[in-house]
Every structure is written in structure tokens, then in C-alpha cells.
Design an enzyme around this catalytic site. Structure first.
Site, PDB file in Angstrom:
ATOM      1  N   CYS A  81       0.914  -1.286  -0.144  1.00 44.60           N
ATOM      2  CA  CYS A  81       0.014  -0.128  -0.059  1.00 44.60           C
ATOM      3  C   CYS A  81       0.764   1.306  -0.129  1.00 44.60           C
ATOM      4  O   CYS A  81       0.226   2.379  -0.261  1.00 44.60           O
ATOM      5  CB  CYS A  81      -1.035  -0.223   1.212  1.00 44.60           C
ATOM      6  N   HIS A 343      -8.942   4.323  -1.544  1.00 43.22           N
ATOM      7  CA  HIS A 343      -7.707   3.619  -1.407  1.00 43.22           C
ATOM      8  C   HIS A 343      -7.374   2.709  -2.580  1.00 43.22           C
ATOM      9  O   HIS A 343      -7.318   1.650  -2.551  1.00 43.22           O
ATOM     10  CB  HIS A 343      -7.531   2.923  -0.301  1.00 43.22           C
TER      11      HIS A 343
END
Length: 395
Positions: A81, A343
Site C-alpha cells: 500500500c 484507497h
């Protein structure tokens, strides 16, 4: 001229719920890169190196070929991430090494549903050490999604050790959804009451659905320039300096005591923040605005301590004092954060860069933090990479 590095152009797409828009990752990348190049006032042919980030390893060459075919070196970056911030980190290093113009872009086309932690697969997994520490400390619930479980357990550990409560985590979800109302790039722009957040579907106690980041499609991009380029082209009014940037990985202490707080990145965030702030020659008290990796509200709260905003065990006091929203000591996630903005893994770090660039330019419209001159970006990739960058208004 020195080797300072500046953001001179940023761009992004609106973040979208997967499968709701007919586009592919090259479409997303083209939109964000074109916006960033236009913002910078340069052509793609001027770019000397490009770093393209996708956690699912969608090739950087294919992502950028629709923008132009110039023979420029293009590197595909993958770092969980923290992929977007890693592309930015490498683009900054290239400028420090002598390039005048580089490009960082991140993008992702995702599937619906919660992210996998690689459980159930044969062979080594990227979270082997982290899952082992969490399971040894708190066990494993096979019927629960892995990511909410990991971060939810970090929240439970904080509650047991330091006295935070579910209401503190719910407030963070409420705050970030409220901030996103003013962000046209946000996947969700609805405002909720605190009771709405608290009463939403429980995903993994204490985390309700409105305290969890959604899967998303989208892209973000940034054009970086040398001090020489900025000065030669008189771009000081639009330039924002990346004054410090560090990406940390785990140290032995990350897994001592089987702490869930450390298993989800508190140690790497602390190390990265110390290095980035030191390079920028500022303290956390000098920072005005923060884009923080709130994949879950529990992560935002524990990261307050990792960044030095609160002493160990006292992060929930910042919530009680409303110190992380407008009128407080810092404004954290004026964009709405991952919880509300969305996200798309490869794009998140570049979207944070875009928001802080707009903030320090004074161009963030209704989200603007008054008088902001120093910003901090925190982007976490379990497995584990903790990325922190410090931005300064150009001088």
C-alpha cells in the site's frame, strides 16, 4: 544550485468504486498524468525518468504508453500500500542524482471486497512475520477478513493498554467523512453523524464499516523538478519542496512482545517520521497539515503516537481535544483520507502528495488549512514499508 527537489505539478482522477466506471488502468494513468503535466506546464517529452506504481504489478510501460512514446526509462514500482509513495521516493532520488524532471504515477483497478493478506496460500507470504506476531498475541478468527482483524486488534490492544474507547475510533471515522464533503476527488462525499458511524455495520470490533477504507479505482501523479529547473523557469509560485522523505522497513523491535500495534506498522512509521523530519529540519510541532494512512480509524489513532503527535498511550487525548481537525493543532486528512476518499493502492501515496501540494499552494478551496506552510505525508504498506515525506512551501 543545490539538490533540493520540488513538486511542480500534480494531478489525479476521482476515486471510484470498482466496476462502476468503464475504464482500465492506462485510462486512469493518462488522466492523472495529463493533469499533472498541465499543472506543471511541461510536456511528457521533457520527462527524463518515470516511476509507475501498481500493487498488482500492472506494467508501468503500458500505463504510460498512451501518454507518449519517447523512449524515457519507465520503472514499475510495487511496494504494497506504500507503492505510490515508493514511486515518489524513487522519482525524488533521480532528481537528487541529477535529473531535472521526473514523473511519479500510481494507479489501480481493484476488485470488490476486502483485501487478502495472502492467507491460505502455499509458500512464503509478505505478512508472515506480522501475522505470526498478531496471532501469538491475540489469536486468529478464521471467519473474519484479515485486514480489519489486524488493524482492529491494534485498536483493541490500545484500548486495553492505554484506555482508548470505541468512541475515539468512531470520531476519527466521523471526522474524515466530514472532511471529504469538500473534496471533489473523493469516492464518498456524504457527511454522517457520529451516531451513524458508531451504529454502522460492525466489521471487526471496534471498527464499523464507516471506519474502514473502501476498495477503489483511480490514479494520482506528480511531476518533480530540480531547484535549477524551478529557478530557470521561475516556477517558485507553484513549486512545493519535498524537504524530507524516508521509507522504513521493520526492525527487530517491530515483533518483540507480539504487539498488534507494531505488527501493523507503528515502528516503521516512527522510524520513517524521525528520518524525514530530521532531513527536513523541522519537528512535528512545525507541521500544519497531515495526510495520514487511515486504512482503518485504529491506524490513524496509533499513528498519532508513531509520528510524535502524542506521547505513547495518549493518542486518544488528541481526539478528545479535537486536535486533528480544523481549529486544532493539526488538520489530519483534509482530503477525507483513505476512509472516505478511497484507497486504490498504487495511487494512494500520489493522491496524498497532490493534496499536500494544493494545501501548501493555498489552492485547496473549501478544504484549505489556513496559513499552511509545512505538510507531512504518511503512507503504510504492510509487509512492511512505512513512508513519510515532509513538504515545505517553496522559498
Amino acid at each position: 544550485m543545490g539538490n533540493r527537489v520540488f513538486v511542480i505539478g500534480v494531478g489525479m482522477t476521482k476515486f471510484e468504486k470498482p466496476e462502476t466506471k468503464d475504464w482500465e488502468y492506462p485510462d486512469m494513468a493518462k488522466e492523472s498524468v495529463t493533469n499533472a503535466l498541465t499543472d506543471a506546464g511541461v510536456a511528457y517529452g521533457d520527462i527524463e525518468q518515470a516511476y509507475a506504481g501498481s500493487a498488482y504489478a500492472a506494467m508501468g510501460q503500458r500505463a504510460l504508453y498512451d501518454v507518449g512514446l519517447t523512449g524515457v526509462p519507465i520503472m514499475t514500482v510495487v511496494n504494497a500500500c506504500a507503492t505510490g509513495s515508493s514511486a515518489l521516493f524513487l522519482a525524488r532520488q533521480a532528481v537528487k542524482a541529477g535529473c531535472d524532471l521526473t514523473l511519479a504515477v500510481g494507479y489501480e483497478k481493484m476488485s470488490k471486497g476486502s483485501l487478502s493478506a495472502g492467507t491460505g496460500k502455499k509458500g512464503p507470504g509478505m505478512l508472515d512475520y506480522h501475522l505470526k506476531a498478531m496471532i501469538a498475541g491475540r489469536g486468529w478468527e478464521k471467519d473474519k477478513a484479515p485486514m480489519p482483524q489486524m488493524f482492529g486488534n491494534a485498536g483493541r490492544e490500545h484500548m486495553e493498554r492505554y484506555g482508548s474507547t470505541p468512541d475515539h475510533y468512531a470520531w476519527i471515522g466521523w471526522k474524515n467523512h466530514k472532511h471529504s464533503v469538500n473534496n471533489p476527488y473523493s469516492q464518498f462525499r456524504d457527511e454522517y453523524s457520529l451516531e451513524d458511524v458508531k451504529n454502522a455495520t460492525m466489521i471487526y470490533d471496534p471498527l464499523t464499516k464507516l471506519q474502514c477504507s473502501p476498495t477503489s479505482d483511480g490514479s494520482g501523479a506528480a511531476v518533480l523538478a530540480s531547484e535549477r529547473f524551478v529557478d530557470t523557469h521561475n516556477l517558485w509560485d507553484q513549486a512545493v519542496e519535498i524537504a524530507g522523505h524516508y521509507i522504513a522497513t521493520d526492525v527487530t523491535a517491530s515483533f518483540e512482545g507480539n504487539s498488534s500495534i507494531n505488527a501493523v506498522g507503528a515502528q516503521v512509521a516512527k522510524l520513517a517520521a524521525q528520518r524525514a523530519l530530521d532531513e527536513a529540519q523541522v519537528g512535528i510541532e512545525d507541521v500544519d497539515v497531515i495526510e495520514l494512512h487511515d486504512c482503518f480509524s485504529a491506524n490513524e489513532l496509533i499513528t498519532y503516537e508513531a509520528l510524535g503527535m502524542a506521547a505513547e498511550g495518549e493518542a486518544h487525548k488528541l481526539v478528545e481535544n479535537q486536535d486533528t481537525t480544523y481549529g486544532g493543532r493539526w488538520v489530519v486528512n483534509p482530503s477525507g483520507g483513505l476512509i472516505s476518499k478511497g484507497h486504490p493502492i498504487g495511487a494512494t501515496g500520489l493522491a496524498q502528495c497532490a493534496e499536500l501540494t494544493w494545501q501548501l499552494r493555498g489552492k485547496a478551496d473549501k478544504r484549505q488549512v489556513d496559513g499552511a506552510t509545512v505538510g507531512l505525508q504518511h503512507n503504510l504498506g504492510l509487509g512492511s514499508a512505512g513512508a513519510v515525506a515532509v513538504y515545505k512551501k517553496a522559498s
